[in-house]
Design a protein around this motif. Structure first.
Motif, PDB file in Angstrom:
ATOM      1  N   SER A 192     -53.203  -5.565  64.010  1.00  0.00           N
ATOM      2  CA  SER A 192     -52.830  -6.843  64.948  1.00  0.00           C
ATOM      3  C   SER A 192     -53.907  -8.130  64.582  1.00  0.00           C
ATOM      4  CB  SER A 192     -53.564  -6.275  66.411  1.00  0.00           C
ATOM      5  OG  SER A 192     -54.920  -6.060  66.209  1.00  0.00           O
ATOM      6  N   ARG A 193     -54.514  -8.394  63.513  1.00  0.00           N
ATOM      7  CA  ARG A 193     -55.079  -9.195  63.053  1.00  0.00           C
ATOM      8  C   ARG A 193     -54.216 -10.367  62.502  1.00  0.00           C
ATOM      9  NH1 ARG A 193     -60.511  -7.161  59.748  1.00  0.00           N
ATOM     10  NH2 ARG A 193     -61.497  -5.759  61.472  1.00  0.00           N
ATOM     11  N   PRO A 194     -54.242 -11.421  63.019  1.00  0.00           N
ATOM     12  CA  PRO A 194     -53.401 -12.562  62.718  1.00  0.00           C
ATOM     13  C   PRO A 194     -53.335 -12.788  61.025  1.00  0.00           C
ATOM     14  CG  PRO A 194     -55.125 -13.655  63.744  1.00  0.00           C
ATOM     15  CD  PRO A 194     -55.205 -12.214  63.775  1.00  0.00           C
ATOM     16  N   PRO A 195     -52.419 -13.372  60.360  1.00  0.00           N
ATOM     17  CA  PRO A 195     -52.418 -13.445  58.978  1.00  0.00           C
ATOM     18  C   PRO A 195     -53.135 -14.725  58.987  1.00  0.00           C
ATOM     19  CG  PRO A 195     -50.307 -14.210  59.767  1.00  0.00           C
ATOM     20  CD  PRO A 195     -50.985 -13.602  60.897  1.00  0.00           C
ATOM     21  N   ILE A 196     -53.762 -14.850  57.473  1.00  0.00           N
ATOM     22  CA  ILE A 196     -54.529 -15.957  56.827  1.00  0.00           C
ATOM     23  C   ILE A 196     -53.337 -17.196  56.550  1.00  0.00           C
ATOM     24  CG2 ILE A 196     -55.803 -17.004  55.174  1.00  0.00           C
ATOM     25  CD1 ILE A 196     -57.164 -14.416  54.775  1.00  0.00           C
ATOM     26  N   ILE A 197     -52.136 -16.723  56.104  1.00  0.00           N
ATOM     27  CA  ILE A 197     -51.308 -17.944  55.857  1.00  0.00           C
ATOM     28  C   ILE A 197     -50.046 -17.422  56.432  1.00  0.00           C
ATOM     29  CG2 ILE A 197     -50.146 -18.943  53.852  1.00  0.00           C
ATOM     30  CD1 ILE A 197     -52.273 -18.744  51.986  1.00  0.00           C
ATOM     31  N   ARG A 198     -49.357 -18.204  57.105  1.00  0.00           N
ATOM     32  CA  ARG A 198     -48.024 -17.950  57.725  1.00  0.00           C
ATOM     33  C   ARG A 198     -47.044 -18.911  57.665  1.00  0.00           C
ATOM     34  NH1 ARG A 198     -48.463 -16.408  63.579  1.00  0.00           N
ATOM     35  NH2 ARG A 198     -48.740 -14.314  63.102  1.00  0.00           N
ATOM     36  N   ILE A 199     -45.904 -18.916  56.868  1.00  0.00           N
ATOM     37  CA  ILE A 199     -44.867 -19.782  56.459  1.00  0.00           C
ATOM     38  C   ILE A 199     -43.768 -19.084  57.168  1.00  0.00           C
ATOM     39  CG2 ILE A 199     -43.611 -21.134  54.780  1.00  0.00           C
ATOM     40  CD1 ILE A 199     -45.920 -21.014  52.951  1.00  0.00           C
ATOM     41  N   SER A 221     -36.805 -24.190  49.744  1.00  0.00           N
ATOM     42  CA  SER A 221     -36.242 -24.374  50.963  1.00  0.00           C
ATOM     43  C   SER A 221     -36.240 -23.255  51.954  1.00  0.00           C
ATOM     44  CB  SER A 221     -34.711 -24.963  50.736  1.00  0.00           C
ATOM     45  OG  SER A 221     -34.665 -26.064  50.106  1.00  0.00           O
ATOM     46  N   ASP A 222     -36.394 -23.330  53.216  1.00  0.00           N
ATOM     47  CA  ASP A 222     -36.539 -22.343  54.220  1.00  0.00           C
ATOM     48  C   ASP A 222     -37.406 -21.190  53.727  1.00  0.00           C
ATOM     49  OD1 ASP A 222     -34.785 -23.629  55.822  1.00  0.00           O
ATOM     50  OD2 ASP A 222     -33.087 -23.118  54.690  1.00  0.00           O
ATOM     51  N   LEU A 223     -38.481 -21.525  53.290  1.00  0.00           N
ATOM     52  CA  LEU A 223     -39.396 -20.184  52.464  1.00  0.00           C
ATOM     53  C   LEU A 223     -40.075 -19.600  54.023  1.00  0.00           C
ATOM     54  CD1 LEU A 223     -41.218 -18.559  50.619  1.00  0.00           C
ATOM     55  CD2 LEU A 223     -42.826 -20.717  50.806  1.00  0.00           C
ATOM     56  N   SER A 224     -40.107 -18.185  53.895  1.00  0.00           N
ATOM     57  CA  SER A 224     -40.888 -17.721  54.895  1.00  0.00           C
ATOM     58  C   SER A 224     -41.687 -16.682  53.967  1.00  0.00           C
ATOM     59  CB  SER A 224     -39.994 -16.815  55.843  1.00  0.00           C
ATOM     60  OG  SER A 224     -39.325 -17.451  56.666  1.00  0.00           O
ATOM     61  N   PHE A 225     -43.125 -16.688  54.300  1.00  0.00           N
ATOM     62  CA  PHE A 225     -43.892 -15.764  53.667  1.00  0.00           C
ATOM     63  C   PHE A 225     -45.240 -15.659  54.602  1.00  0.00           C
ATOM     64  CE2 PHE A 225     -47.879 -15.598  51.034  1.00  0.00           C
ATOM     65  CZ  PHE A 225     -47.688 -14.451  50.094  1.00  0.00           C
ATOM     66  N   GLU A 226     -45.906 -14.374  54.562  1.00  0.00           N
ATOM     67  CA  GLU A 226     -46.990 -14.206  55.119  1.00  0.00           C
ATOM     68  C   GLU A 226     -48.251 -13.621  54.157  1.00  0.00           C
ATOM     69  OE1 GLU A 226     -47.018 -12.158  58.678  1.00  0.00           O
ATOM     70  OE2 GLU A 226     -45.927 -13.946  59.936  1.00  0.00           O
ATOM     71  N   LEU A 227     -49.369 -14.083  54.370  1.00  0.00           N
ATOM     72  CA  LEU A 227     -50.457 -13.300  53.605  1.00  0.00           C
ATOM     73  C   LEU A 227     -51.412 -12.630  54.530  1.00  0.00           C
ATOM     74  CD1 LEU A 227     -52.039 -12.746  51.074  1.00  0.00           C
ATOM     75  CD2 LEU A 227     -53.403 -14.781  51.422  1.00  0.00           C
ATOM     76  N   ALA A 228     -51.344 -11.327  54.707  1.00  0.00           N
ATOM     77  CA  ALA A 228     -52.150 -10.526  55.835  1.00  0.00           C
ATOM     78  C   ALA A 228     -53.657 -10.753  55.617  1.00  0.00           C
ATOM     79  CB  ALA A 228     -51.700  -9.108  55.786  1.00  0.00           C
ATOM     80  N   SER A 229     -54.608 -10.922  56.850  1.00  0.00           N
ATOM     81  CA  SER A 229     -55.719 -11.101  56.716  1.00  0.00           C
ATOM     82  C   SER A 229     -56.377  -9.549  56.528  1.00  0.00           C
ATOM     83  CB  SER A 229     -56.126 -11.694  58.079  1.00  0.00           C
ATOM     84  OG  SER A 229     -55.832 -10.772  59.009  1.00  0.00           O
ATOM     85  N   ALA A 230     -55.666  -8.522  56.982  1.00  0.00           N
ATOM     86  CA  ALA A 230     -56.332  -7.210  56.664  1.00  0.00           C
ATOM     87  C   ALA A 230     -55.000  -6.315  56.818  1.00  0.00           C
ATOM     88  CB  ALA A 230     -57.284  -6.921  57.603  1.00  0.00           C
TER      89      ALA A 230
END
Length: 656
Positions: A6-13, A36-45
């Motif tokens: 449930s922790r929010p990601p550090i990076i969200r695109i 173009s139209d990049l979607s990516f998430e780096l989880a915090s945990a």
């Protein structure tokens, strides 16, 4: 306590498109959309490891994507990129902003967070590095690592709870990166590889939330690589910090990496997901193209996938550093003893305040034992110089190019003359500018000093200039050479090549700035600059480092054949300009000497004999690595292997 999921990601695109400048801004320089139209998430945990590595060929935008993740590129719409975890109570105040929480370490000579470039700023010529005042502005490596780079630096680590550096953590980082014996040295004394390790260490010691490492193993010797990977693995396992690496397709990916993001040549995502799924998909695609079942996507060339999937194991141990070197020398007569000597070193020993940086050995000569480096380079010879970080390769280059002030006092002759007047000769010594005009040079030092404001064309034309920022003296023949090279290397230099239908114009070379190119493209431009005017000596110091296999092979083909040969798919064929008899840039001639400095044999041209295997190794493991490389078919066909002359500085290893 909040559950991990449930922790929010550090990076969200979320569906973001990136630009170097605002798309509506008036500019004479190209500004294509990126990712173009990049979607990516780096989880915090995460309940399972999620360690990312960005992989892609040259011009695919690996560095660009890392810069976008840290907030350095313009995002459209702006709301598509966010850093929600940084606003939570779990993050200390000093890391609330992306610029502090996300550290980037790259090796493109750009100054920035965690960078070492600022300690030796740019200048008009490389010898200024040795002329700078050290007593005020040059701090020790220890001070640099601890952030004590003010005029009155602290003697201890910071005391605040958020950013304190414990002695245990400091000791482990410097040990794993093999920096203990360098802590009291000025940072400007460090070699290229040592400087890279120092920058990684500095970034780790700042304890960021995210560490972006742009090709972290590039330019490091094998023992350092095997020591660095386990350190990064342990940090990734603790998510302290979270790591995102980048790598070329042929680079072995650490086995602890779990997720891959593969880039196409047009700065778009080709595949993203778990490592095994991405690799399996890419291998099936390459196999399908080779079998004729699939059509090749020009933006996903299969030649760039040739080495993908190699794994860097974590079980290997790095070797301990030793400074107790001795020399082993084996030599024969030169290949052509009548060829004109271009470089003559007769017992050179470079030292600073009693500490020997090069030449701490004795060589057997026809006149008996003699100390220091003894080396003669003649016209037509092709030499290879090998050794680990800190072994003296950069010092050798500074002597070759007369950038080092000790060339005035050492027994060195360049082009038959010394730097000091010779009694009774009646000749004036060659000037610094005379020597520079006859040597083509590409190296990390040149890369650091070339002004980023120059266009691609201006960087290549700079070969005819006396300084990095000087006005080149060009004639019609020189301009024709520059244009021929730009056309030949357009796929590697033009960021818009993959998205442009017409490739006749080279106007892009006047629009794109050197500083806006990818690291690989910058290295290609500097390689062209080093050999474009056919100098007497071409010195390539790690010139191919950072290039993928396909780009490196194209550079070595151009070095040996000029415009006469080219690649058609994966085969070498006669070029169109060769058939028409309009070649402007030939390959190396038998009147030129080539000196290649590298860590590994793959970064040395293999289409001709290497007359010298010159290795400076700090320990048994490295020595055996170089010996194995020599025995791996380099010159077996020409018979040079059994008769090459070479030096090896080694530790406690008896000669075979």
């Amino acid at each position: 306590m909040r559950p991990l999921t449930s922790r929010p990601p550090i990076i969200r695109i979320a569906n973001g498109t990136f630009y170097r400048r605002h798309p509506n801004a008036a500019s004479s320089h190209a500004n294509p959309p990126l990712f173009s139209d990049l979607s990516f998430e780096l989880a915090s945990a995460s309940s399972t490891p999620r360690n990312w590595c960005i992989v892609g060929p040259s011009l695919s935008g690996k560095t660009t994507l890392l810069q976008a993740l840290r907030g350095r590129l313009l995002c459209e719409p702006p709301s598509a990129r966010s850093y929600p975890y940084l606003s939570t109570d779990a993050v200390p105040n000093r890391l609330k902003t992306p610029s502090m929480a996300i550290q980037y370490v790259g090796f493109d000579a750009e100054q920035g967070a965690g960078g070492l470039a600022g300690s030796a700023g740019t200048s008009a010529y490389l010898s200024a590095r040795y002329e700078s005042r050290r007593e005020i502005t040059d701090f020790s490596l220890r001070d640099f690592l601890l952030g004590n780079t003010e005029l009155n630096p602290l003697k201890t680590a910071p005391e605040d709870d958020d950013g304190s550096i414990s002695p245990q953590f400091f000791g482990r980082v410097v040990q794993d990166l093999r920096l203990e014996h360098l802590l009291e040295l000025p940072v400007s004394f460090l070699s290229n590889g040592q400087g890279r390790r120092a920058r990684i260490a500095r970034a780790l010691l700042t304890k960021p939330e995210v560490l972006l490492l742009d090709e972290p193993f590039m330019g490091l010797d094998p023992p350092t690589v095997t020591g660095l990977s386990p350190l990064l693995q342990s940090l990734a396992a603790q998510a302290s910090p979270r790591l995102i690496l980048s790598a070329r397709p042929q680079d072995p990916v650490p086995e602890w990496v779990t997720h891959l993001l593969y880039l196409r040549t047009d700065c778009q995502i080709g595949s993203m997901g778990p490592k095994e799924e991405v690799l399996d998909g890419l291998k099936k695609y390459a196999q399908g193209v080779r079998n004729g079942a699939l059509a090749e996507d020009k933006k996903l060339p299969i030649h760039s996938l040739a080495g993908i999937g190699r794994v860097l194991a974590t079980g290997a141990k790095g070797s301990d550093h030793t400074d107790n070197r001795e020399a082993f020398y084996k030599g024969i007569e030169p290949i052509d003893p009548n060829a004109e000597p271009l470089v003559e070193m007769d017992g050179c020993k470079v030292q600073y305040r009693g500490k020997v940086a090069l030449g701490n050995w004795t060589q057997q000569t026809v006149d008996g034992p003699k100390g220091g480096l003894i080396w003669t380079v003649r016209r037509g010879e092709r030499w290879g110089v090998f050794g680990p970080n800190g072994s003296g390769k950069t010092t050798i280059v500074s002597l070759l190019c007369s950038d080092h002030p000790q060339t005035y006092s050492l027994p060195i002759k360049l082009f038959g003359r010394s730097r000091l007047p010779e009694p009774g000769s009646g000749e004036l010594p060659l000037t610094f500018w005379d020597i520079q005009s006859r040597i083509g040079h590409s190296s990390p030092e040149v890369h650091q000093h070339i002004p980023r404001r120059l266009t691609v064309r201006q960087v290549i034309e700079n070969a005819w200039s006396e300084t990095f920022g000087g006005v080149p003296k060009l004639n019609d023949g020189a301009r024709e050479r520059v244009e021929a090279a730009l056309k030949w290397f357009a796929p590697e230099l033009n960021p818009e090549y993959a998205t442009t239908s017409s490739h006749e114009s080279i106007a892009w070379a006047n629009e794109y700035l050197f500083g806006g190119l990818s690291f690989s493209a910058q290295r290609v431009a500097l390689f062209i600059r080093s050999m474009i005017k056919s100098p007497d000596v071409v010195v390539l110091d790690e010139a191919f480092s950072g290039m993928d296999d396909a780009v490196r092979d194209k550079c070595t083909l151009f070095l040996n054949e000029g415009e006469a040969k080219t690649y058609q798919s994966e085969e070498i064929v006669q070029s169109e300009v060769s058939r028409s008899g309009t070649i402007k840039v030939p390959g190396l001639s038998d009147q030129q000497a080539l000196i290649c400095i590298a860590h590994i044999k793959e970064e040395v041209p293999d289409s001709g004999p290497i007359y010298l295997k010159f290795g400076i190794a700090a320990d048994e493991r490295v020595h055996l690595d170089w010996r194995d490389a020599w025995a791996d078919g380099w010159s077996s066909e020409s018979g040079v292997l059994n008769s090459a002359q070479y030096w090896c500085a080694r530790g406690n290893w008896p000669p075979a």
